[in-house]
Structures are given as C-alpha cells and as structure tokens.
Scaffold this motif. Structure first.
Motif, PDB file in Angstrom:
ATOM      1  N   SER A 108      -5.854  -9.202  -1.600  1.00 38.33           N
ATOM      2  CA  SER A 108      -6.040  -9.841  -2.907  1.00 38.33           C
ATOM      3  C   SER A 108      -6.201 -11.340  -2.703  1.00 38.33           C
ATOM      4  CB  SER A 108      -4.856  -9.548  -3.830  1.00 38.33           C
ATOM      5  OG  SER A 108      -3.689 -10.218  -3.406  1.00 38.33           O
ATOM      6  N   CYS A 117      -5.990  -3.254   2.165  1.00 32.27           N
ATOM      7  CA  CYS A 117      -6.181  -3.814   0.835  1.00 32.27           C
ATOM      8  C   CYS A 117      -5.856  -5.304   0.908  1.00 32.27           C
ATOM      9  CB  CYS A 117      -5.250  -3.111  -0.145  1.00 32.27           C
ATOM     10  SG  CYS A 117      -5.269  -3.795  -1.812  1.00 32.27           S
ATOM     11  N   CYS A 133      -2.978   0.445  -3.966  1.00 27.93           N
ATOM     12  CA  CYS A 133      -2.640  -0.919  -3.559  1.00 27.93           C
ATOM     13  C   CYS A 133      -2.105  -1.677  -4.768  1.00 27.93           C
ATOM     14  CB  CYS A 133      -3.882  -1.621  -3.009  1.00 27.93           C
ATOM     15  SG  CYS A 133      -3.639  -3.351  -2.591  1.00 27.93           S
ATOM     16  N   TRP A 140     -10.922  -3.730  -0.868  1.00 27.27           N
ATOM     17  CA  TRP A 140     -10.618  -2.665   0.075  1.00 27.27           C
ATOM     18  C   TRP A 140     -11.550  -2.796   1.279  1.00 27.27           C
ATOM     19  CZ3 TRP A 140      -6.682   0.386   0.803  1.00 27.27           C
ATOM     20  CH2 TRP A 140      -5.869   0.747  -0.271  1.00 27.27           C
ATOM     21  N   GLN A 182       0.850  -1.185   0.000  1.00 29.22           N
ATOM     22  CA  GLN A 182       0.000   0.000   0.000  1.00 29.22           C
ATOM     23  C   GLN A 182       0.882   1.230   0.000  1.00 29.22           C
ATOM     24  OE1 GLN A 182      -3.077  -2.297   2.882  1.00 29.22           O
ATOM     25  NE2 GLN A 182      -3.571  -0.170   2.576  1.00 29.22           N
ATOM     26  N   MET A 189      -9.303  -8.305  -5.906  1.00 29.88           N
ATOM     27  CA  MET A 189      -8.727  -7.332  -4.979  1.00 29.88           C
ATOM     28  C   MET A 189      -9.848  -6.672  -4.193  1.00 29.88           C
ATOM     29  SD  MET A 189      -5.511  -5.723  -7.088  1.00 29.88           S
ATOM     30  CE  MET A 189      -4.701  -5.130  -5.586  1.00 29.88           C
TER      31      MET A 189
END
Lengths: 112, 114
Positions: free
Chosen positions: B93, B91, B23, B34, B6, B32
């Motif tokens: 993934s 963030c 990110c 948030w 980040q 991904m």
C-alpha cells in the motif's frame, strides 16, 4: 524495454566490512529510486530512496548514490552486520507516470 | 508504523480451485497493490487500486481478479488456480495517488498449486 537490473546476484562480505550493491536502470525518464531489503520469509522493507535531483543520500549506515549519466544506482552499507543478510533490490519510478519497476535482487551474505 | 497484513503465509491449493488472498492495511492508504514474486524475475504487478471499488490492471492480470470494497482491504482472486500461479504473492500500500510514493509491503503469501 524498461528494465532495472543488478550486476551481481550474490554478494558475500565479512562482518564489519562495507558492502556495495549495484543496480542499473534503463529508463532515463525515471526520477525516483528506492532500495528495499527483503529478509527470508518477510515482505520487502523500505530502506532509502533518492530523487533524480540528488546524487547522494545518506541514512543510518546506508548511502545511496545515483549516477544519472550512466544510469547507475548503488547502495552502500557501512560496517555490515549479520542482520544485514537479506535480498536487496532497487526500484525505479517516474513521478509523472504510474509504474514502479523492480529489479530481481541481490542476495547479501554476511560472514561472521 | 504502517502495517500491511496478509491473511495467510502459506497456502496449498489444487488446480481449478478458486483462491482468495486477503490484504489489510491500517494506515488509511489510498493505493493498494498485488504483486507476484518469482526467482530471477523481480516483482511483477498484477493489479492495483487507487480508491475503493476502483481497480486497474497491472502487467500480468490474466487469471486474476481483485476486489476493493473497503479502503483498508484489497483481495486477490484466482478464479481457477493453475500450477503456473505457484508463487509468492505480495500486497503493498502507499499513501498518495501515484506509483512513485514509497510502497509498504505485507509479509507475503506463498501459494503452491498442485
């Protein structure tokens, strides 16, 4: 509504003892559960997961137990070390859906 | 190892400013996310994306927007920052197109809006 909760907001254990962190979930359709560890100033880190077709899964010094009857999840840490001090939180998900629900977390203190 | 980075660890902004949080993930992950993290509330999903240029609202999208122009980069935008957006922003993934895959998190950005 759906919720993932923790019974104890803080847990203090002596170094070398075993730790048990508990989590209750409310969505009986959840079939995938994850434990994360979050150290101060860092993002959550995956520890271990378990799918609903299992009751127990072991990792290195960690064990996750799943009791679907009472919708309860626990994380056991063997021989707790100072480096285990962190916030631990559980998460639940439904492989047929698109949402992961995170609990608020339990802070683990390890006393030397 | 998966790495999610980040752009900032700490940010201080004033009410009404436009804020960009960046990110980047280096593992070619499809999804991904948030989140914002507030004491006692756990992680709450703001937005997610399962492909380039695709975005979906999470549980608390109001006051936020996102952009995913490249697979590895997912940006969170606060159009007009407000004090109630003071929070830790995380963030994450994951590999496959589904929430049930393990998510890998970045270190977080702690945002203070004055």
């Amino acid at each position: 509504g759906e919720s993932v909760g923790l019974h104890l907001p803080t847990l203090s254990v002596q170094e070398g003892d075993n730790s048990i962190i508990n989590c209750a979930y409310s969505n009986s359709a959840s079939d995938y559960f994850i434990w994360y560890k979050q150290e101060s100033g860092k993002g959550p880190q995956f520890i271990i997961d378990i799918r609903s077709n299992m009751d127990k899964r072991q990792g290195q010094r960690v064990t996750v137990l799943l009791n679907k009857t009472v919708k309860h999840l626990s994380l056991q840490i063997a021989a707790t070390q100072p480096g285990d001090s962190a916030v631990y939180f559980c998460a639940e998900a439904n492989t047929g859906g698109f949402k992961t629900i995170f609990g608020a977390g339990t802070r683990l203190f390890v006393k030397a | 190892d998966v790495k999610v980075t980040q752009s900032s660890r700490y940010l201080v902004k004033r009410t009404g400013e436009k804020v960009f949080l960046e990110c980047v993930q280096d593992m070619d992950h499809e999804n991904m996310f948030w989140y914002r993290q507030d004491p006692g509330l756990g992680l709450r999903l703001i937005y997610f994306s399962y492909d380039v240029k695709m975005k979906e609202k999470g549980d608390i999208p109001e006051g936020y927007s996102v952009s995913r122009e490249k697979k590895e980069r997912f940006s969170l935008i606060l159009e007009s920052a407000s004090t109630n957006q003071t929070s830790m922003y995380l963030c994450a993934s994951s590999v496959e197109k589904g929430f049930w895959e393990t998510q890998y998190f970045g270190p977080g950005t702690r945002l203070l809006v004055l």
